[in-house]
Design an enzyme around this catalytic site. Structure first.
Site, PDB file in Angstrom:
ATOM      1  N   SER A   1       0.819  -1.208   0.000  1.00 40.44           N
ATOM      2  CA  SER A   1       0.000   0.000   0.000  1.00 40.44           C
ATOM      3  C   SER A   1       0.861   1.270   0.000  1.00 40.44           C
ATOM      4  O   SER A   1       1.643   1.482  -0.918  1.00 40.44           O
ATOM      5  CB  SER A   1      -0.954  -0.054   1.192  1.00 40.44           C
ATOM      6  OG  SER A   1      -1.963   0.931   1.094  1.00 40.44           O
TER       7      SER A   1
ATOM      8  N   HIS B   1      -2.845  -1.286  -4.647  1.00 36.55           N
ATOM      9  CA  HIS B   1      -4.306  -1.223  -4.742  1.00 36.55           C
ATOM     10  C   HIS B   1      -4.774   0.221  -4.637  1.00 36.55           C
ATOM     11  O   HIS B   1      -4.009   1.098  -4.201  1.00 36.55           O
ATOM     12  CB  HIS B   1      -4.967  -2.085  -3.650  1.00 36.55           C
ATOM     13  CG  HIS B   1      -4.638  -1.651  -2.257  1.00 36.55           C
ATOM     14  ND1 HIS B   1      -5.098  -0.482  -1.696  1.00 36.55           N
ATOM     15  CD2 HIS B   1      -3.864  -2.231  -1.297  1.00 36.55           C
ATOM     16  CE1 HIS B   1      -4.652  -0.363  -0.467  1.00 36.55           C
ATOM     17  NE2 HIS B   1      -3.883  -1.406  -0.199  1.00 36.55           N
TER      18      HIS B   1
END
Length: 248
Positions: free
Chosen positions: A126, A149
């Site tokens: 992330s 993501h």
């Protein structure tokens, strides 16, 4: 009564230095499971670990392992100001965390005048991705993973167009930073970010070791040895040619 008082007065006084040493040993045993902790000598390289979850403006529960951005920012300023420190190693094993805190740390690492190298160990997920690529050169362990993501919002979300525009702008900040500081193309990075089917309960992509290098996200597969070698090369380059000594 007199015997009791005499016994108290005759007791040897406790040595505070011995008590301090004993408490120090107990602390080491409790924290590390051993009484002897190897001490690093004076080094010109500072190691900055980013472990667990990157904590931003909201304090996380006590059971979470966190890296607090308000702890890292003063360290980075001190690294820049300290003439004895010539290079920085960033160790990452993080699940991600606060986007703005992660970007703030990334911007500070990339704006240092001193050379830096990052190593992704275990995971750099992330918001850990921008932090990893912020260094001058990045390594990833063979078995380490990175999850790419879309960003998310926690807490109260107001379902209006402005909310989604805000998320798009924040996401663009992450995409732009990563593509500027790595070799991954913007289209490829967005493709990895929005891919379906790779993650069981989410959209995005999980890249492992060599895959992160193949897509241009990380510079090379390697660990501590490779990172230290590369950083020492940068430090030597940063010093430049030795000035000629003037003989009087």
């Amino acid at each position: 009564m007199n015997d009791f008082h005499e016994h108290e007065q005759n007791e040897p006084s406790k040595d505070p230095s011995k008590e301090k040493d004993q408490s120090s040993v107990v602390d080491k045993i409790q924290q590390l499971g051993q009484s002897n902790v190897p001490q690093a000598g004076d080094s010109n390289i500072h190691v900055l670990p980013i472990i667990g979850q990157v904590e931003g403006h909201v304090q996380l529960p006590a059971q979470n392992k966190t890296t607090k951005y308000e702890h890292l920012i003063p360290q980075l300023i001190a690294i820049e100001q300290n003439p004895k420190i010539e290079g920085l190693v960033v160790l990452l094993n993080t699940v991600g965390g606060d986007v703005e805190a992660g970007l703030a740390i990334s911007e500070m690492i990339t704006s240092l005048s001193k050379p830096s190298v990052s190593i992704v160990l275990g995971g750099g997920h992330s918001i850990g991705v921008p932090i990893a690529v912020a260094a001058d050169y990045s390594f990833i362990a063979e078995t380490a993973t990175m999850t790419i993501h879309p960003i998310r919002l926690n807490g109260l979300v107001i379902g209006v167009p402005q909310t989604f525009e805000y998320m798009d702008k924040m996401q663009d900040r992450v995409v732009n930073f990563v593509t500027r500081h790595s070799n991954v193309e913007e289209e490829k990075f967005k493709e990895l970010m929005f891919e379906k089917g790779n993650l069981s309960r989410d959209i995005g992509t999980n890249v492992v070791g060599q895959q992160a290098v193949d897509v241009g996200l990380i510079d090379a597969v390697g660990g501590v040895k490779e990172a230290m070698k590369k950083l020492n090369e940068y430090i030597e380059q940063n010093k430049g040619p030795n000035e000629e000594k003037v003989v009087q």
